[in-house]
Motif scaffolding. Sequence first.
Motif, PDB file in Angstrom:
ATOM      1  N   SER A  73       0.806  -1.212   0.000  1.00  8.87           N
ATOM      2  CA  SER A  73       0.000   0.000   0.000  1.00  8.87           C
ATOM      3  C   SER A  73       0.843   1.267   0.000  1.00  8.87           C
ATOM      4  O   SER A  73       1.836   1.376   0.726  1.00  8.87           O
ATOM      5  CB  SER A  73      -0.905   0.020   1.232  1.00  8.87           C
ATOM      6  N   VAL A  74       0.411   2.230  -0.811  1.00  2.53           N
ATOM      7  CA  VAL A  74       0.873   3.605  -0.695  1.00  2.53           C
ATOM      8  C   VAL A  74      -0.117   4.281   0.245  1.00  2.53           C
ATOM      9  O   VAL A  74      -1.283   4.460  -0.081  1.00  2.53           O
ATOM     10  CB  VAL A  74       0.893   4.310  -2.062  1.00  2.53           C
ATOM     11  N   TRP A  75       0.324   4.631   1.424  1.00  2.00           N
ATOM     12  CA  TRP A  75      -0.588   5.088   2.471  1.00  2.00           C
ATOM     13  C   TRP A  75      -1.340   6.344   2.050  1.00  2.00           C
ATOM     14  O   TRP A  75      -0.753   7.313   1.567  1.00  2.00           O
ATOM     15  CB  TRP A  75       0.186   5.375   3.758  1.00  2.00           C
ATOM     16  N   GLY A  76      -2.660   6.275   2.210  1.00  2.00           N
ATOM     17  CA  GLY A  76      -3.500   7.418   1.903  1.00  2.00           C
ATOM     18  C   GLY A  76      -3.875   7.574   0.449  1.00  2.00           C
ATOM     19  O   GLY A  76      -4.554   8.536   0.085  1.00  2.00           O
ATOM     20  N   TRP A  77      -3.487   6.612  -0.416  1.00  2.00           N
ATOM     21  CA  TRP A  77      -3.669   6.787  -1.852  1.00  2.00           C
ATOM     22  C   TRP A  77      -4.539   5.715  -2.511  1.00  2.00           C
ATOM     23  O   TRP A  77      -4.853   5.832  -3.694  1.00  2.00           O
ATOM     24  CB  TRP A  77      -2.304   6.820  -2.538  1.00  2.00           C
ATOM     25  N   ASN A  78      -4.874   4.669  -1.807  1.00  2.00           N
ATOM     26  CA  ASN A  78      -5.617   3.567  -2.414  1.00  2.00           C
ATOM     27  C   ASN A  78      -4.904   3.037  -3.662  1.00  2.00           C
ATOM     28  O   ASN A  78      -5.522   2.715  -4.682  1.00  2.00           O
ATOM     29  CB  ASN A  78      -7.054   3.991  -2.767  1.00  2.00           C
ATOM     30  N   LYS A  79      -3.585   2.973  -3.569  1.00  2.00           N
ATOM     31  CA  LYS A  79      -2.727   2.454  -4.640  1.00  2.00           C
ATOM     32  C   LYS A  79      -1.771   1.439  -4.022  1.00  2.00           C
ATOM     33  O   LYS A  79      -1.434   1.514  -2.840  1.00  2.00           O
ATOM     34  CB  LYS A  79      -1.905   3.566  -5.290  1.00  2.00           C
ATOM     35  N   LYS A  80      -1.318   0.501  -4.856  1.00  2.00           N
ATOM     36  CA  LYS A  80      -0.321  -0.462  -4.400  1.00  2.00           C
ATOM     37  C   LYS A  80       0.811  -0.555  -5.408  1.00  2.00           C
ATOM     38  O   LYS A  80       0.586  -0.543  -6.618  1.00  2.00           O
ATOM     39  CB  LYS A  80      -0.958  -1.841  -4.185  1.00  2.00           C
ATOM     40  N   VAL A  81       2.026  -0.644  -4.876  1.00  3.28           N
ATOM     41  CA  VAL A  81       3.238  -0.771  -5.691  1.00  3.28           C
ATOM     42  C   VAL A  81       4.109  -1.862  -5.076  1.00  3.28           C
ATOM     43  O   VAL A  81       3.716  -2.527  -4.112  1.00  3.28           O
ATOM     44  CB  VAL A  81       4.007   0.562  -5.766  1.00  3.28           C
ATOM     45  N   GLY A  82       5.296  -2.029  -5.609  1.00  3.22           N
ATOM     46  CA  GLY A  82       6.229  -2.983  -5.030  1.00  3.22           C
ATOM     47  C   GLY A  82       6.743  -2.514  -3.687  1.00  3.22           C
ATOM     48  O   GLY A  82       6.578  -1.344  -3.298  1.00  3.22           O
ATOM     49  N   PRO A  83       7.397  -3.382  -2.941  1.00  2.00           N
ATOM     50  CA  PRO A  83       7.813  -3.053  -1.568  1.00  2.00           C
ATOM     51  C   PRO A  83       8.810  -1.909  -1.484  1.00  2.00           C
ATOM     52  O   PRO A  83       8.737  -1.094  -0.553  1.00  2.00           O
ATOM     53  CB  PRO A  83       8.414  -4.361  -1.052  1.00  2.00           C
ATOM     54  N   LEU A  84       9.752  -1.819  -2.414  1.00  5.06           N
ATOM     55  CA  LEU A  84      10.768  -0.773  -2.316  1.00  5.06           C
ATOM     56  C   LEU A  84      10.170   0.607  -2.563  1.00  5.06           C
ATOM     57  O   LEU A  84      10.458   1.560  -1.835  1.00  5.06           O
ATOM     58  CB  LEU A  84      11.901  -1.053  -3.311  1.00  5.06           C
ATOM     59  N   ALA A  85       9.327   0.698  -3.572  1.00  4.86           N
ATOM     60  CA  ALA A  85       8.672   1.982  -3.858  1.00  4.86           C
ATOM     61  C   ALA A  85       7.728   2.370  -2.724  1.00  4.86           C
ATOM     62  O   ALA A  85       7.622   3.552  -2.357  1.00  4.86           O
ATOM     63  CB  ALA A  85       7.922   1.909  -5.185  1.00  4.86           C
ATOM     64  N   ALA A  86       7.032   1.395  -2.155  1.00  8.78           N
ATOM     65  CA  ALA A  86       6.123   1.688  -1.042  1.00  8.78           C
ATOM     66  C   ALA A  86       6.900   2.210   0.164  1.00  8.78           C
ATOM     67  O   ALA A  86       6.483   3.184   0.812  1.00  8.78           O
ATOM     68  CB  ALA A  86       5.334   0.436  -0.667  1.00  8.78           C
ATOM     69  N   ALA A  87       8.034   1.582   0.478  1.00 13.63           N
ATOM     70  CA  ALA A  87       8.842   2.044   1.611  1.00 13.63           C
ATOM     71  C   ALA A  87       9.339   3.466   1.382  1.00 13.63           C
ATOM     72  O   ALA A  87       9.314   4.305   2.287  1.00 13.63           O
ATOM     73  CB  ALA A  87      10.018   1.095   1.837  1.00 13.63           C
ATOM     74  N   LEU A  88       9.785   3.741   0.167  1.00 12.32           N
ATOM     75  CA  LEU A  88      10.286   5.074  -0.158  1.00 12.32           C
ATOM     76  C   LEU A  88       9.201   6.138   0.016  1.00 12.32           C
ATOM     77  O   LEU A  88       9.408   7.167   0.686  1.00 12.32           O
ATOM     78  CB  LEU A  88      10.800   5.086  -1.598  1.00 12.32           C
ATOM     79  N   LEU A  89       8.037   5.909  -0.570  1.00 15.38           N
ATOM     80  CA  LEU A  89       6.970   6.907  -0.516  1.00 15.38           C
ATOM     81  C   LEU A  89       6.406   7.060   0.890  1.00 15.38           C
ATOM     82  O   LEU A  89       6.207   8.184   1.370  1.00 15.38           O
ATOM     83  CB  LEU A  89       5.853   6.532  -1.494  1.00 15.38           C
ATOM     84  N   ASN A  90       6.122   5.944   1.543  1.00 16.29           N
ATOM     85  CA  ASN A  90       5.512   6.035   2.872  1.00 16.29           C
ATOM     86  C   ASN A  90       6.443   6.708   3.876  1.00 16.29           C
ATOM     87  O   ASN A  90       5.997   7.427   4.763  1.00 16.29           O
ATOM     88  CB  ASN A  90       5.081   4.648   3.347  1.00 16.29           C
ATOM     89  N   SER A  91       7.732   6.504   3.721  1.00 16.97           N
ATOM     90  CA  SER A  91       8.693   7.214   4.559  1.00 16.97           C
ATOM     91  C   SER A  91       8.636   8.712   4.293  1.00 16.97           C
ATOM     92  O   SER A  91       8.674   9.523   5.221  1.00 16.97           O
ATOM     93  CB  SER A  91      10.111   6.698   4.305  1.00 16.97           C
TER      94      SER A  91
END
Length: 483
Positions: A73-91
Motif C-alpha cells: 500500500s501507498v498510504w492514503g492513496w488507495n494504490k499499491k506498488v512494489g515493496p521498495l517503492a512503497a517504503a520510499l513513498l511512505n517514509s
Amino acid sequence: MAENPSQSSPAITAELCEWVNSLQLADIPDDVVTRTKYLVLDGLGCAIIGSRLPWSETGTRAVLSMESAGSCSVWGWNKKVGPLAAALLNSSFIQAFELDDFHSESPIHSSSVVLPALCALVQHDHSSITDSQFLLAALIGYEVGPRIGFGLWGGDILSRGWHSGAVFGPAAAAAASSKLLGLSVEKIEDAIGIACTQACGLMSAQYGSMVKRMQHGFASRNGLFSAIMASQDYTGIDKVLETPYGGFISTFGNGGTRDPPTTPHRITENLGKNWELQNINVKPYASMAATHGTIDCIRKVQEQHPDVLSDVEAIDEIVVEMSEPAFKKGGWSPKRPVEMTSAQMSAPYAAASQIVDGAVLVGQFTPASLDRDEVWKWVDKIQCVHNTEFNKDKKTMWFQRMTTTFKDQTREKIEVFVEAPRGVKPLLTNEEIREKWKMLTGGIIDVETRDRIEQIVLSLGSGADLAELVELLGRDTEKLRGF
C-alpha cells in the motif's frame, strides 16, 4: 562471506547481529515495549497528515509513473506498488511535515526509516507474520538506528553536512527487516553490509528542496532491499561497521571533529540493558528539532512578560545563542518568499511564528501563512549566534539562551534560558502522544478509521490484526486544508 584480511576486531558488527537475531519480547522491559507502540502510533499519524501534501503528491505521481502495480500500500492513496517503492513513498509521508520523532544525541527520524520497511514486508512477504514479530522488529529498528550514530558521535556528522538519519538509517531498516524475515546471524550481517554501502544524505537538502522529505525514505528502501537480498543468499560487506579501510565508521568518521573522531564501541555498549529507544523524542512542534529550544525561549518570554512581544517596533534585536549543531542546521534566516521546508528548518522563522500565532503547528506553514508581513517583521529582528560553550557535551548541545533588547535603551534587556526543549526534557508522555495522534489525523481520516488504527497499534503483541492495519493505512485520505 569471504574473510577480508584488512578487517580488525572487536567484532562490533557480529555482536550487533547476534543481538538482533536472539532478542525476544520476553527479554525487554514492559515500559520499553509500551513506548515502542506509542512511537509507532506517532509515526503513522505523521504519515497520515503528510500523505497528501503537495510535495508528497508530486513524489507519489512521479514514482507511480515508473512503477508497476504491486502488493504494498501507498498510504492514503488507495494504490499499491512494489515493496521498495512503497517504503520510499511512505517514509516521505512520515517526513513530510517535520513532525516525526528524533533522537536527541544521535539524530535520526526512526519511525520514517523503520515503519515503511516493515509494513511493506507485511504485504510483500506471504508467510505468516505475527503482530508480536512486527512489534519486536520495530523495537529493534528504533534501538539500532541511534546506536549506529553513536559510532560517529551522533550529531557531529550532522555538523559536517551529512543528513545524519539518512546515513544511520539503512542499517536500522536492514536490522528491523531482517528480524521480521527471521534471518540467521550471518544473513543479518549480509543485510547490514549491503545497507551500509548505500548510506548517504546531504544536509543542503534543507534549503528548499522536496528531496529533504525523501532522504530517510532512501534509507528505509535501501535497508529493506538489503534484507530481501540477503534472504536470497546475496552477500554483503563482512564486518562493515569496524573494517578499517572503507568500513562504515572509518569512512564516515573521516574528518570527524571530536577527539577521538569515532567511538564505534558505543554501538554495542550496554546493548539490551540501556534502551536508547527511551531517548527518542516525539515532537510537539512542526519544525526541525533544533528550532524547538528557540520556540520554548519565546514561550518563556510570553509567559513571564506577556506584553513584551506585542510590538515589533519596540524591539531592537532578539539574539539566540546556540550550540554548533543547532546553529549550523537552524540558525540561519530565510529570505522572503520562502518555501515551507526552509521555513521549518529556520529557528528565526519558527520563533516569529510563535510570537505571532502562539503556535508552531500545521497552520503556520500554509502558503498564505508563509507570506505574512507580521511574521517577516519579526524574522528580521531575530539573530542566531554560535556559543562555543554550548558544545561541551550531549547535555549542553540543547542549551539555548535568548536576549531581547529594546530601542528604548532605558528598558532593561530580557534574558531567558532553556536547558532542553519540551519533547526532549521532559519527553512527551504516552498520553500526550495519543493527543497528538488525534490532533494530526482530525479531518484527514474518519473517526472510526482513526480509532481502529489506534486500537490495533496499541494492542500490538496481543493478537492485533496486521492485515487490517496495512489495509486501513492504504485508504484514501483527505487533503490538508490550506495546501
